[in-house]
Design a protein around this motif. Structure first.
Motif, PDB file in Angstrom:
ATOM      1  N   ALA A 150       7.527   8.940  15.568  1.00 43.81           N
ATOM      2  CA  ALA A 150       8.231   8.210  14.500  1.00 43.81           C
ATOM      3  C   ALA A 150       7.229   7.916  13.391  1.00 43.81           C
ATOM      4  O   ALA A 150       6.769   6.789  13.246  1.00 43.81           O
ATOM      5  CB  ALA A 150       8.830   6.925  15.055  1.00 43.81           C
ATOM      6  N   SER A 151       6.861   8.938  12.620  1.00 46.28           N
ATOM      7  CA  SER A 151       5.831   8.775  11.590  1.00 46.28           C
ATOM      8  C   SER A 151       6.410   8.939  10.189  1.00 46.28           C
ATOM      9  O   SER A 151       6.946   9.990   9.850  1.00 46.28           O
ATOM     10  CB  SER A 151       4.715   9.805  11.809  1.00 46.28           C
ATOM     11  N   ALA A 152       6.253   7.887   9.386  1.00 45.74           N
ATOM     12  CA  ALA A 152       6.710   7.951   7.992  1.00 45.74           C
ATOM     13  C   ALA A 152       5.863   8.935   7.195  1.00 45.74           C
ATOM     14  O   ALA A 152       6.341   9.545   6.239  1.00 45.74           O
ATOM     15  CB  ALA A 152       6.626   6.572   7.362  1.00 45.74           C
ATOM     16  N   GLN A 153       4.609   9.094   7.599  1.00 48.72           N
ATOM     17  CA  GLN A 153       3.730  10.008   6.847  1.00 48.72           C
ATOM     18  C   GLN A 153       4.151  11.452   7.055  1.00 48.72           C
ATOM     19  O   GLN A 153       4.183  12.235   6.110  1.00 48.72           O
ATOM     20  CB  GLN A 153       2.275   9.796   7.262  1.00 48.72           C
ATOM     21  N   VAL A 154       4.488  11.815   8.287  1.00 48.10           N
ATOM     22  CA  VAL A 154       4.923  13.191   8.555  1.00 48.10           C
ATOM     23  C   VAL A 154       6.268  13.442   7.868  1.00 48.10           C
ATOM     24  O   VAL A 154       6.464  14.449   7.175  1.00 48.10           O
ATOM     25  CB  VAL A 154       5.025  13.439  10.081  1.00 48.10           C
TER      26      VAL A 154
ATOM     27  N   ILE B 138       4.242  -1.390  13.277  1.00 46.82           N
ATOM     28  CA  ILE B 138       3.079  -0.679  13.841  1.00 46.82           C
ATOM     29  C   ILE B 138       1.750  -1.183  13.269  1.00 46.82           C
ATOM     30  O   ILE B 138       0.787  -1.386  14.019  1.00 46.82           O
ATOM     31  CB  ILE B 138       3.247   0.857  13.659  1.00 46.82           C
ATOM     32  N   ASP B 139       1.694  -1.443  11.955  1.00 54.19           N
ATOM     33  CA  ASP B 139       0.417  -1.875  11.362  1.00 54.19           C
ATOM     34  C   ASP B 139       0.108  -3.344  11.629  1.00 54.19           C
ATOM     35  O   ASP B 139      -1.011  -3.806  11.382  1.00 54.19           O
ATOM     36  CB  ASP B 139       0.428  -1.631   9.845  1.00 54.19           C
ATOM     37  N   GLU B 140       1.123  -4.086  12.104  1.00 58.02           N
ATOM     38  CA  GLU B 140       0.937  -5.530  12.323  1.00 58.02           C
ATOM     39  C   GLU B 140       0.531  -5.848  13.764  1.00 58.02           C
ATOM     40  O   GLU B 140       0.301  -7.010  14.110  1.00 58.02           O
ATOM     41  CB  GLU B 140       2.228  -6.294  11.968  1.00 58.02           C
TER      42      GLU B 140
ATOM     43  N   LYS C  52       0.845  -1.210   0.000  1.00 55.22           N
ATOM     44  CA  LYS C  52       0.000   0.000   0.000  1.00 55.22           C
ATOM     45  C   LYS C  52       0.877   1.254   0.000  1.00 55.22           C
ATOM     46  O   LYS C  52       0.649   2.176  -0.777  1.00 55.22           O
ATOM     47  CB  LYS C  52      -0.923  -0.041   1.229  1.00 55.22           C
ATOM     48  N   SER C  53       1.863   1.291   0.877  1.00 54.97           N
ATOM     49  CA  SER C  53       2.718   2.489   0.980  1.00 54.97           C
ATOM     50  C   SER C  53       3.440   2.756  -0.335  1.00 54.97           C
ATOM     51  O   SER C  53       3.534   3.897  -0.790  1.00 54.97           O
ATOM     52  CB  SER C  53       3.755   2.299   2.089  1.00 54.97           C
ATOM     53  N   ILE C  54       3.958   1.694  -0.964  1.00 52.32           N
ATOM     54  CA  ILE C  54       4.723   1.875  -2.211  1.00 52.32           C
ATOM     55  C   ILE C  54       3.773   2.238  -3.361  1.00 52.32           C
ATOM     56  O   ILE C  54       4.097   3.074  -4.209  1.00 52.32           O
ATOM     57  CB  ILE C  54       5.557   0.607  -2.512  1.00 52.32           C
TER      58      ILE C  54
ATOM     59  N   HIS D  62       0.937   3.980  -3.178  1.00 51.04           N
ATOM     60  CA  HIS D  62       0.616   5.417  -3.043  1.00 51.04           C
ATOM     61  C   HIS D  62       1.748   6.281  -3.592  1.00 51.04           C
ATOM     62  O   HIS D  62       1.531   7.223  -4.348  1.00 51.04           O
ATOM     63  CB  HIS D  62       0.496   5.792  -1.559  1.00 51.04           C
ATOM     64  N   ARG D  63       2.956   5.965  -3.152  1.00 51.59           N
ATOM     65  CA  ARG D  63       4.108   6.800  -3.528  1.00 51.59           C
ATOM     66  C   ARG D  63       4.377   6.730  -5.024  1.00 51.59           C
ATOM     67  O   ARG D  63       4.807   7.711  -5.637  1.00 51.59           O
ATOM     68  CB  ARG D  63       5.338   6.383  -2.713  1.00 51.59           C
ATOM     69  N   GLY D  64       4.127   5.549  -5.619  1.00 57.04           N
ATOM     70  CA  GLY D  64       4.322   5.400  -7.063  1.00 57.04           C
ATOM     71  C   GLY D  64       3.417   6.338  -7.846  1.00 57.04           C
ATOM     72  O   GLY D  64       3.836   6.983  -8.806  1.00 57.04           O
TER      73      GLY D  64
ATOM     74  N   VAL E  49      -4.398   6.484  17.095  1.00 50.07           N
ATOM     75  CA  VAL E  49      -4.781   7.412  16.007  1.00 50.07           C
ATOM     76  C   VAL E  49      -4.646   6.768  14.628  1.00 50.07           C
ATOM     77  O   VAL E  49      -4.391   7.429  13.640  1.00 50.07           O
ATOM     78  CB  VAL E  49      -3.988   8.743  16.090  1.00 50.07           C
ATOM     79  N   LYS E  50      -4.824   5.456  14.581  1.00 51.68           N
ATOM     80  CA  LYS E  50      -4.860   4.760  13.277  1.00 51.68           C
ATOM     81  C   LYS E  50      -6.301   4.766  12.745  1.00 51.68           C
ATOM     82  O   LYS E  50      -7.121   5.550  13.203  1.00 51.68           O
ATOM     83  CB  LYS E  50      -4.302   3.339  13.439  1.00 51.68           C
ATOM     84  N   GLU E  51      -6.625   3.891  11.809  1.00 56.35           N
ATOM     85  CA  GLU E  51      -7.953   3.892  11.188  1.00 56.35           C
ATOM     86  C   GLU E  51      -9.062   3.766  12.245  1.00 56.35           C
ATOM     87  O   GLU E  51     -10.211   4.132  12.014  1.00 56.35           O
ATOM     88  CB  GLU E  51      -8.052   2.773  10.148  1.00 56.35           C
TER      89      GLU E  51
HETATM   90  C1  S3P Z   1       2.374   4.714   6.365  1.00 54.88           C
HETATM   91  C2  S3P Z   1       2.934   5.057   7.577  1.00 54.88           C
HETATM   92  C3  S3P Z   1       2.412   4.587   8.870  1.00 54.88           C
HETATM   93  C4  S3P Z   1       1.465   3.400   8.692  1.00 54.88           C
HETATM   94  C5  S3P Z   1       0.480   3.619   7.587  1.00 54.88           C
HETATM   95  C6  S3P Z   1       1.213   3.825   6.267  1.00 54.88           C
HETATM   96  C7  S3P Z   1       2.972   5.246   5.136  1.00 54.88           C
HETATM   97  O1  S3P Z   1       1.682   5.640   9.479  1.00 54.88           O
HETATM   98  O2  S3P Z   1       0.778   3.151   9.899  1.00 54.88           O
HETATM   99  O3  S3P Z   1      -0.370   2.505   7.449  1.00 54.88           O
HETATM  100  O4  S3P Z   1       2.662   4.756   4.032  1.00 54.88           O
HETATM  101  O5  S3P Z   1       3.781   6.189   5.242  1.00 54.88           O
HETATM  102  P1  S3P Z   1       2.403   6.772  10.401  1.00 54.88           P
HETATM  103  O6  S3P Z   1       3.317   7.542   9.555  1.00 54.88           O
HETATM  104  O7  S3P Z   1       1.262   7.619  10.910  1.00 54.88           O
HETATM  105  O8  S3P Z   1       3.096   6.022  11.493  1.00 54.88           O
END
Ligand code: S3P
Length: 429
Positions: free
Chosen positions: A168-172, A316-318, A21-23, A25-27, A343-345
């Motif tokens: 530690a957020s990859a989204q931020v 975190i998602d697992e 999913k993450s890859i 979106h970024r693609g 603060v997830k889904e």
């Molecule tokens: C994601 C980062 C994670 C993860 C989410 C996908 C991403 O969220 O939980 O399902 O694709 O960057 P956070 O950045 O809020 O930790």
């Protein structure tokens, strides 16, 4: 839509794990911002990624999907270049997708037009202040609704910043890196733990420059990114459900080919092995800078474990599905430092505890995680997932080892990340 799960005697076979999913979106995001045509194979056609496609289509990007000769979904993007997006005609609605909302904020902040970003009832409850704050420091003008969606984003000139991530957020992190593409100087980001680094890897693959030294990142502005073809490895967060099914259902063995094994995502493999799991990784290969391998998980006797600190962002998602595995392990499992789950889904501490308890597990919530005592026989019951795809899939796998049948009242939420999930279970029985 209701799904009924009946107990399984044994699960044997191979599952095609949908693209990461993450890859995915970024693609779509980087393909839209690059010059030239990006072809993405093994793309995840889950609702969240389709919402990312719609968002960029609404800004004038031509994106087509078709099925290739190997029956994989291919996405073909005619990139508009870094400065080629058009002002969307209306509000960009990203549905349930936090990744789209947060990463897109970083991109929209650097445009020469204003836009409005919104989402569904679940996403409207999730914090956006964590991206608004660093983007505002870069010069962005964003009006949020008390730190939440909808966001009004007024494109502006952006500047580099030095910023320490409070979570530690990859989204931020990714929102800042994407905004830095448009800035007049680099952004320097300090992390307290490593989170997924797909944005860094893919920007470099598209000709940009993001440098990582230990826990610090230097994200550089660029004139252009250049289109590249991508293959999306299987999502280890989706594989996690079938890895766990194989570990818990007696005499099972499940193989999943070409699953992403980026080390920022493989915490679940490390923790499961510590619990005594038999999981093999073979045929390691690379696609667009991302490692992938064939995973085979077999039925195993598990023991309790402690999960905390820098391990948390790597799994975190697992955590929902690991909590289910822990309910069947001998001894106590303690999960700490995971307040982000709230603060997830959904509030995943509450939802995991509530759902697994309803199904018969011995589990209690703590401020920043949970404590699970095992093994506890599961009974089966009727549950609802609270608009959270991973809770629905956790309940389904629990149903495979329960005494009676398990009913998931709102099972359609699995389509967010794993279309075909229930059929994949049936094929293994
Ligand atoms: C994601 C980062 C994670 C993860 C989410 C996908 C991403 O969220 O939980 O399902 O694709 O960057 P956070 O950045 O809020 O930790």
């Amino acid at each position: 839509m209701e799904a009924v799960i009946t107990p399984a005697r044994q699960l044997i076979g191979e599952v095609d794990i949908p693209g990461d999913k993450s890859i995915s979106h970024r693609g779509v995001m980087l393909g839209s911002l690059a010059k030239g045509t990006t072809r993405i194979t093994h793309f995840l056609t889950g609702e969240d990624c389709l919402n990312t496609i719609k968002a960029f289509q609404s800004m004038g990007v031509s994106i087509e999907t078709n099925i290739n000769s190997r029956n994989e979904t291919e996405v073909i993007i005619t990139g508009k270049g870094l400065h080629g997006l058009n002002k969307p005609a209306s509000t960009i609605d990203v549905g349930n997708s936090g990744t789209t909302a947060r990463l897109l904020s970083g991109i929209l902040a650097g445009q020469s037009f204003s836009s409005v970003l919104d989402g569904d009832a679940s996403l409207r409850k999730r914090p956006m202040g964590r991206v608004v704050e660093p983007l505002a420091k870069m010069g962005a003008i964003i009006h949020a609704n008390d730190g939440k969606l909808p966001l009004n984003i007024y494109g502006s000139e952006l500047h580099g910043i030095e910023y320490s991530l409070p979570v530690a957020s990859a989204q931020v992190k990714s929102a800042i890196i994407l905004a830095a593409l448009y800035a007049d100087s680099p952004a320097v980001i300090h992390q307290n733990a490593l989170s997924r680094d797909h944005t860094e890897i893919m920007i470099n693959f598209f000709g940009g420059k993001v440098e990582t030294r230990d826990l610090s990142i230097h994200a550089h502005p660029v004139n252009e990114l250049y289109a590249r073809d991508l293959y999306v490895p299987g999502d280890i967060s989706s594989a996690a459900f079938f890895i766990t099914a194989a570990l818990l259902v007696p005499n099972s063995r499940i193989t999943m080919k070409k699953v992403g094994i980026n080390p920022t995502r493989t915490g679940i493999l490390d923790v499961y092995r510590q619990m005594g799991a038999d999981i093999k990784v073979e045929n390691i290969d690379y696609a667009n800078g991302e490692p992938m391998g064939d995973l085979t998980a077999s039925y195993s006797l598990l023991r309790g474990v402690e999960i905390e600190g820098a391990m948390i962002p790597r799994l975190i998602d697992e955590i929902p599905i690991i909590a289910l595995a822990a309910s069947q392990a001998h001894g106590t499992t303690v999960i700490r430092d995971a307040a982000e789950l709230k603060v997830k889904e959904s509030n995943r501490i509450d939802m995991v505890v509530r759902t697994l308890r309803t199904l018969g597990a011995d589990i209690e919530a703590t401020e920043d995680g949970m404590v699970i005592h095992g093994p506890a026989p599961l009974t089966g019951n009727i549950v609802s997932c609270g608009m959270d795809h991973r809770i629905a899939m956790m309940a389904a796998i629990a149903g495979l080892i329960a005494r009676d049948r398990t009913i998931i009242a709102d099972s359609q939420w699995v389509d967010i990340s794993f279309p075909g999930f229930f059929n994949a279970i049936e094929r293994l029985k």
